[in-house]
Write a protein that holds these residues in place. Structure first.
Motif, PDB file in Angstrom:
ATOM      1  N   GLU A  42       0.861  -1.187   0.000  1.00 16.45           N
ATOM      2  CA  GLU A  42       0.000   0.000   0.000  1.00 16.45           C
ATOM      3  C   GLU A  42       0.897   1.238   0.000  1.00 16.45           C
ATOM      4  OE1 GLU A  42      -4.071  -1.556   2.138  1.00 16.45           O
ATOM      5  OE2 GLU A  42      -2.623  -0.442   3.348  1.00 16.45           O
ATOM      6  N   ILE A  43       0.803   2.011  -1.061  1.00 15.91           N
ATOM      7  CA  ILE A  43       1.685   3.165  -1.245  1.00 15.91           C
ATOM      8  C   ILE A  43       0.890   4.462  -1.173  1.00 15.91           C
ATOM      9  CG2 ILE A  43       3.376   4.274  -2.745  1.00 15.91           C
ATOM     10  CD1 ILE A  43       4.226   1.494  -1.805  1.00 15.91           C
ATOM     11  N   ILE A  44       1.406   5.399  -0.383  1.00 14.54           N
ATOM     12  CA  ILE A  44       0.894   6.769  -0.367  1.00 14.54           C
ATOM     13  C   ILE A  44       2.020   7.666  -0.858  1.00 14.54           C
ATOM     14  CG2 ILE A  44      -0.021   8.653   1.038  1.00 14.54           C
ATOM     15  CD1 ILE A  44      -0.967   6.482   3.037  1.00 14.54           C
ATOM     16  N   LEU A  45       1.767   8.407  -1.909  1.00 13.64           N
ATOM     17  CA  LEU A  45       2.782   9.276  -2.495  1.00 13.64           C
ATOM     18  C   LEU A  45       2.550  10.706  -2.018  1.00 13.64           C
ATOM     19  CD1 LEU A  45       5.037   8.493  -4.490  1.00 13.64           C
ATOM     20  CD2 LEU A  45       3.575   9.297  -6.343  1.00 13.64           C
ATOM     21  N   VAL A  46       3.548  11.303  -1.395  1.00 15.28           N
ATOM     22  CA  VAL A  46       3.489  12.719  -1.030  1.00 15.28           C
ATOM     23  C   VAL A  46       4.423  13.439  -1.997  1.00 15.28           C
ATOM     24  CG1 VAL A  46       3.922  14.450   0.745  1.00 15.28           C
ATOM     25  CG2 VAL A  46       2.994  12.217   1.384  1.00 15.28           C
ATOM     26  N   SER A  47       3.831  14.160  -2.932  1.00 17.48           N
ATOM     27  CA  SER A  47       4.611  14.698  -4.040  1.00 17.48           C
ATOM     28  C   SER A  47       4.608  16.213  -4.086  1.00 17.48           C
ATOM     29  CB  SER A  47       4.071  14.160  -5.370  1.00 17.48           C
ATOM     30  OG  SER A  47       4.777  14.714  -6.453  1.00 17.48           O
ATOM     31  N   SER A  48       5.805  16.797  -4.073  1.00 21.18           N
ATOM     32  CA  SER A  48       5.978  18.221  -4.325  1.00 21.18           C
ATOM     33  C   SER A  48       5.990  18.441  -5.838  1.00 21.18           C
ATOM     34  CB  SER A  48       7.288  18.698  -3.697  1.00 21.18           C
ATOM     35  OG  SER A  48       7.340  18.401  -2.329  1.00 21.18           O
ATOM     36  N   GLY A  49       6.280  19.655  -6.246  1.00 27.16           N
ATOM     37  CA  GLY A  49       6.470  19.928  -7.661  1.00 27.16           C
ATOM     38  C   GLY A  49       5.447  20.836  -8.313  1.00 27.16           C
ATOM     39  N   ALA A  50       4.357  21.173  -7.598  1.00 32.67           N
ATOM     40  CA  ALA A  50       3.305  21.982  -8.212  1.00 32.67           C
ATOM     41  C   ALA A  50       3.793  23.400  -8.528  1.00 32.67           C
ATOM     42  CB  ALA A  50       2.084  22.035  -7.307  1.00 32.67           C
ATOM     43  N   VAL A  51       4.389  24.052  -7.547  1.00 23.03           N
ATOM     44  CA  VAL A  51       4.848  25.433  -7.769  1.00 23.03           C
ATOM     45  C   VAL A  51       5.922  25.471  -8.837  1.00 23.03           C
ATOM     46  CG1 VAL A  51       5.995  27.415  -6.718  1.00 23.03           C
ATOM     47  CG2 VAL A  51       4.262  26.158  -5.428  1.00 23.03           C
ATOM     48  N   ALA A  52       6.875  24.567  -8.748  1.00 27.71           N
ATOM     49  CA  ALA A  52       7.973  24.536  -9.722  1.00 27.71           C
ATOM     50  C   ALA A  52       7.454  24.303 -11.138  1.00 27.71           C
ATOM     51  CB  ALA A  52       8.965  23.445  -9.343  1.00 27.71           C
ATOM     52  N   SER A  53       6.511  23.379 -11.290  1.00 24.78           N
ATOM     53  CA  SER A  53       6.006  23.091 -12.632  1.00 24.78           C
ATOM     54  C   SER A  53       5.110  24.209 -13.143  1.00 24.78           C
ATOM     55  CB  SER A  53       5.244  21.760 -12.635  1.00 24.78           C
ATOM     56  OG  SER A  53       4.156  21.793 -11.750  1.00 24.78           O
ATOM     57  N   GLY A  54       4.431  24.921 -12.246  1.00 17.42           N
ATOM     58  CA  GLY A  54       3.574  26.029 -12.671  1.00 17.42           C
ATOM     59  C   GLY A  54       4.357  27.211 -13.205  1.00 17.42           C
ATOM     60  N   LYS A  55       5.558  27.411 -12.673  1.00 15.43           N
ATOM     61  CA  LYS A  55       6.376  28.557 -13.103  1.00 15.43           C
ATOM     62  C   LYS A  55       6.750  28.493 -14.578  1.00 15.43           C
ATOM     63  CE  LYS A  55       8.494  29.765  -8.680  1.00 15.43           C
ATOM     64  NZ  LYS A  55       9.748  29.809  -7.885  1.00 15.43           N
ATOM     65  N   SER A  56       6.850  27.273 -15.099  1.00 18.68           N
ATOM     66  CA  SER A  56       7.266  27.127 -16.507  1.00 18.68           C
ATOM     67  C   SER A  56       6.105  27.314 -17.481  1.00 18.68           C
ATOM     68  CB  SER A  56       7.888  25.737 -16.711  1.00 18.68           C
ATOM     69  OG  SER A  56       6.930  24.723 -16.456  1.00 18.68           O
ATOM     70  N   GLU A  57       4.901  27.535 -16.961  1.00 12.58           N
ATOM     71  CA  GLU A  57       3.722  27.615 -17.815  1.00 12.58           C
ATOM     72  C   GLU A  57       3.245  29.027 -18.100  1.00 12.58           C
ATOM     73  OE1 GLU A  57       1.951  24.948 -19.299  1.00 12.58           O
ATOM     74  OE2 GLU A  57       3.851  23.998 -18.732  1.00 12.58           O
ATOM     75  N   LEU A  58       3.721  30.000 -17.324  1.00 13.62           N
ATOM     76  CA  LEU A  58       3.112  31.327 -17.431  1.00 13.62           C
ATOM     77  C   LEU A  58       4.098  32.438 -17.099  1.00 13.62           C
ATOM     78  CD1 LEU A  58       0.285  32.848 -17.673  1.00 13.62           C
ATOM     79  CD2 LEU A  58       0.228  32.724 -15.174  1.00 13.62           C
ATOM     80  N   GLU A  59       4.042  33.490 -17.878  1.00 17.15           N
ATOM     81  CA  GLU A  59       4.760  34.716 -17.534  1.00 17.15           C
ATOM     82  C   GLU A  59       3.738  35.707 -17.008  1.00 17.15           C
ATOM     83  OE1 GLU A  59       7.290  36.422 -20.439  1.00 17.15           O
ATOM     84  OE2 GLU A  59       8.307  34.535 -20.911  1.00 17.15           O
ATOM     85  N   THR A  60       3.927  36.177 -15.799  1.00 19.97           N
ATOM     86  CA  THR A  60       2.935  37.055 -15.182  1.00 19.97           C
ATOM     87  C   THR A  60       2.933  38.444 -15.807  1.00 19.97           C
ATOM     88  OG1 THR A  60       4.518  37.668 -13.463  1.00 19.97           O
ATOM     89  CG2 THR A  60       3.042  35.832 -12.999  1.00 19.97           C
ATOM     90  N   ILE A  61       1.771  39.090 -15.724  1.00 20.02           N
ATOM     91  CA  ILE A  61       1.616  40.428 -16.301  1.00 20.02           C
ATOM     92  C   ILE A  61       2.411  41.452 -15.504  1.00 20.02           C
ATOM     93  CG2 ILE A  61      -0.087  42.242 -16.782  1.00 20.02           C
ATOM     94  CD1 ILE A  61      -2.153  39.990 -17.162  1.00 20.02           C
ATOM     95  N   SER A  62       2.431  41.280 -14.203  1.00 20.38           N
ATOM     96  CA  SER A  62       3.176  42.203 -13.340  1.00 20.38           C
ATOM     97  C   SER A  62       3.924  41.406 -12.286  1.00 20.38           C
ATOM     98  CB  SER A  62       2.218  43.194 -12.667  1.00 20.38           C
ATOM     99  OG  SER A  62       1.245  42.499 -11.904  1.00 20.38           O
ATOM    100  N   LYS A  63       4.844  42.062 -11.610  1.00 17.37           N
ATOM    101  CA  LYS A  63       5.637  41.395 -10.574  1.00 17.37           C
ATOM    102  C   LYS A  63       4.734  41.060  -9.387  1.00 17.37           C
ATOM    103  CE  LYS A  63       9.872  41.940  -7.846  1.00 17.37           C
ATOM    104  NZ  LYS A  63      10.438  40.655  -8.285  1.00 17.37           N
ATOM    105  N   GLN A  78      -0.382  22.385 -10.083  1.00 16.55           N
ATOM    106  CA  GLN A  78      -0.977  21.185  -9.496  1.00 16.55           C
ATOM    107  C   GLN A  78      -1.808  20.419 -10.534  1.00 16.55           C
ATOM    108  OE1 GLN A  78      -0.273  19.988  -6.477  1.00 16.55           O
ATOM    109  NE2 GLN A  78      -1.525  18.184  -6.914  1.00 16.55           N
ATOM    110  N   VAL A  79      -2.496  21.160 -11.400  1.00 12.62           N
ATOM    111  CA  VAL A  79      -3.263  20.513 -12.479  1.00 12.62           C
ATOM    112  C   VAL A  79      -2.326  19.732 -13.391  1.00 12.62           C
ATOM    113  CG1 VAL A  79      -4.738  20.915 -14.491  1.00 12.62           C
ATOM    114  CG2 VAL A  79      -5.046  22.298 -12.424  1.00 12.62           C
ATOM    115  N   LYS A  80      -1.238  20.375 -13.754  1.00 11.64           N
ATOM    116  CA  LYS A  80      -0.253  19.739 -14.635  1.00 11.64           C
ATOM    117  C   LYS A  80       0.366  18.508 -13.967  1.00 11.64           C
ATOM    118  CE  LYS A  80       4.119  21.031 -16.903  1.00 11.64           C
ATOM    119  NZ  LYS A  80       5.076  22.160 -17.070  1.00 11.64           N
ATOM    120  N   LEU A  81       0.689  18.647 -12.693  1.00 13.77           N
ATOM    121  CA  LEU A  81       1.354  17.566 -11.958  1.00 13.77           C
ATOM    122  C   LEU A  81       0.452  16.343 -11.830  1.00 13.77           C
ATOM    123  CD1 LEU A  81       3.993  16.960 -10.271  1.00 13.77           C
ATOM    124  CD2 LEU A  81       2.673  17.686  -8.266  1.00 13.77           C
ATOM    125  N   ILE A  82      -0.785  16.551 -11.384  1.00 12.45           N
ATOM    126  CA  ILE A  82      -1.671  15.405 -11.144  1.00 12.45           C
ATOM    127  C   ILE A  82      -2.103  14.760 -12.451  1.00 12.45           C
ATOM    128  CG2 ILE A  82      -3.899  16.600 -11.088  1.00 12.45           C
ATOM    129  CD1 ILE A  82      -2.658  13.866  -8.627  1.00 12.45           C
TER     130      ILE A  82
END
Length: 360
Positions: A42-63, A78-82
Motif C-alpha cells: 500500500e503506497i501513499i505518495l506525497v509529491s511536491s512539484g506543483a509550484v515549480a512546474s507552474g512557473k514554466s507555464e506562465l509569464e505574469t503580467i506584473s511582478k 498542481q493541475v499539470k502535476l496530477i
C-alpha cells in the motif's frame, strides 16, 4: 496486514534546472511505485512539484509578491502535476487520486480522522493517494514547513511501516555534503545518537525545508515506531532497492519498539497548532521522564501562558524554559491558571493526551 509505505518526492527530484517537470524522472518513479502496488504494497505518495512546474507555464503580467506567486503557480502547476501522474499510472492499469492538505486539516482530532478515513477508503479500493500541500490557500502560518513535515504527519496518521524521504541528497552527513571530509551517516538511533552538531541548515532552491527539517521529522516519526530512510531520489531504482533491503547510499532511522497510540501520534505532530504553554517544576519533569505513566497535575505546574480553550494543544515547558513535550489541555487557560499549585485536582494534561520527547 499489508506493508504500508509513504514515499515523499521532493520538488528537486521531479524538476529540471529550468523548473520544468522532468517527465522521464516522473515515469521512473511511477514505474517503481506501480511495481510495489502490484506486489500488494500500500503506497501513499506525497509529491511536491506543483509550484515549480507552474512557473514554466506562465509569464505574469506584473511582478507578484511571494504569496501571490506561490498561489498562482501552485494552482496552475498542481493541475499539470496530477494529470501527468494520472496518465503515467493509467498505463499500468492503476488509479490514483489527489488529496490537497492544509495544516488546518490536522489541527483538530475530527479533521485528522476525516482525512485518515479518506486515505483509508482509497487504499482499500486499490487507489494510490497522491498528497500535496494546498499551496493555493496555505500561506504564512497555515503552511507546513515543507512536504517533509506533511509526509511525517501522513505516515503517523496512517500507521505506516516505512517513510521514504527522497530529495537531491544521499542522506545525513557529518558536515556539508559538498566537503570531501564529510561522511554519510548510514544509521541513526534516535534514542542514543545526538545529531545536532552535524545537521546543516542549507535548503534546496525549489523546496522550503532543509536538512534540519528532514532530521527532526525523521527522528519524530522513527520514535513512533516507523522506519524512516532519507535518500537521493535521482538514484536509479532507488525506491525498489530500498524496499527490497538492498545496500543503498542513504540514512536509515531505526524505528522505536515502543507502542504509540493513535492519539499520541496526532499530538506528537501538533506543535504548529499549539495555543499556549504549561510550565512545570523539576519534580513534575522527573516524573514525566520516568517509565511510569503519569499526567501533568496542577500541583506540579508553575505557570500558564497563552490563550487556549479546553482540548487545545499546549507545549510542555520545563523549569529551564525548554520544551519537553506536547499535550491536549483539559481546561482553558483561565481555569488552568486558577489551579496552579493545587493538590488533589484532576490533571491539566492527562497521560492519554500527552506526548513527551524521547531525546531528552
Amino acid at each position: 496486514m499489508k506493508d504500508r509505505i509513504v514515499i515523499k518526492i521532493g520538488s528537486q527530484v521531479l524538476t529540471r534546472p529550468d523548473g520544468s517537470l522532468d517527465i522521464t524522472q516522473m515515469s521512473c518513479i511511477v514505474d517503481q511505485v506501480a511495481d510495489l502496488h502490484k506486489k500488494n504494497k500500500e503506497i501513499i505518495l506525497v509529491s511536491s512539484g506543483a509550484v515549480a512546474s507552474g512557473k514554466s507555464e506562465l509569464e505574469t503580467i506584473s511582478k507578484l509578491d511571494s504569496v501571490s506567486s506561490r498561489q498562482l503557480y501552485s494552482a496552475i502547476g498542481q493541475v499539470k502535476l496530477i494529470n501527468r501522474y494520472y496518465d503515467l499510472f493509467r498505463h499500468h492499469g492503476i488509479v490514483c487520486g489527489q488529496i490537497l492538505a492544509t495544516k488546518e486539516d490536522f489541527s483538530t482530532r475530527r479533521h485528522y480522522l476525516n482525512q485518515r478515513n479518506c486515505m483509508s477508503v482509497m487504499l482499500e479500493n486499490r487507489v494510490i493517494p497522491i498528497v500535496n500541500e494546498n499551496d493555493a490557500i496555505s500561506v504564512n502560518e497555515l503552511m507546513f514547513t515543507d512536504n517533509d513535515e506533511l509526509s511525517g504527519l501522513v505516515a503517523a496518521m496512517m500507521h505506516c511501516d516505512k517513510l521514504l524521504i527522497l530529495s537531491n541528497i544521499d542522506g545525513i552527513f557529518t558536515g556539508d555534503p559538498s566537503h570531501p571530509e564529510s561522511r554519510l551517516i548510514q544509521e541513526i538511533d534516535t534514542l542514543k545518537d545526538d545529531m545536532g552538531a552535524y545537521i546543516q541548515p542549507s535548503r534546496s532552491k525549489t523546496g522550503r525545508g532543509g536538512m534540519i527539517t528532514k532530521y527532526n521529522i525523521a527522528r519524530r516519526v522513527a520514535e513512533e515506531g516507523i522506519e524512516v530512510i532519507i535518500a537521493n531520489g535521482k538514484t536509479k531504482n532507488i525506491i525498489t532497492d530500498l524496499i527490497q533491503g538492498k545496500k543503498v547510499t542513504s540514512t536509515r532511522f531505526i524505528p522505536s519498539k515502543k507502542e504509540t497510540s493513535s492519539v499520541k501520534k496526532w499530538i506528537a505532530h501538533s506543535q504548529g497548532f499549539a495555543k499556549g504553554e504549561v510550565h512545570i517544576n523539576s519534580g513534575a519533569k522527573q516524573a514525566l521522564l520516568s517509565d511510569k505513566a503519569v499526567s501533568i497535575l496542577p500541583v506540579g505546574v508553575t505557570q500558564i501562558s497563552g490563550n487556549f480553550e479546553a482540548d487545545d494543544i499546549v507545549l510542555i515547558i520545563d523549569d529551564h524554559g525548554k520544551q519537553i513535550g506536547l499535550g491536549r489541555s483539559s481546561y482553558d487557560n483561565v481555569k488552568a491558571t486558577e489551579l496552579i499549585g493545587l493538590a488533589n485536582k484532576k490533571p491539566i494534561v492527562h497521560y492519554d493526551y500527552l506526548y513527551i520527547e524521547n531525546n531528552l
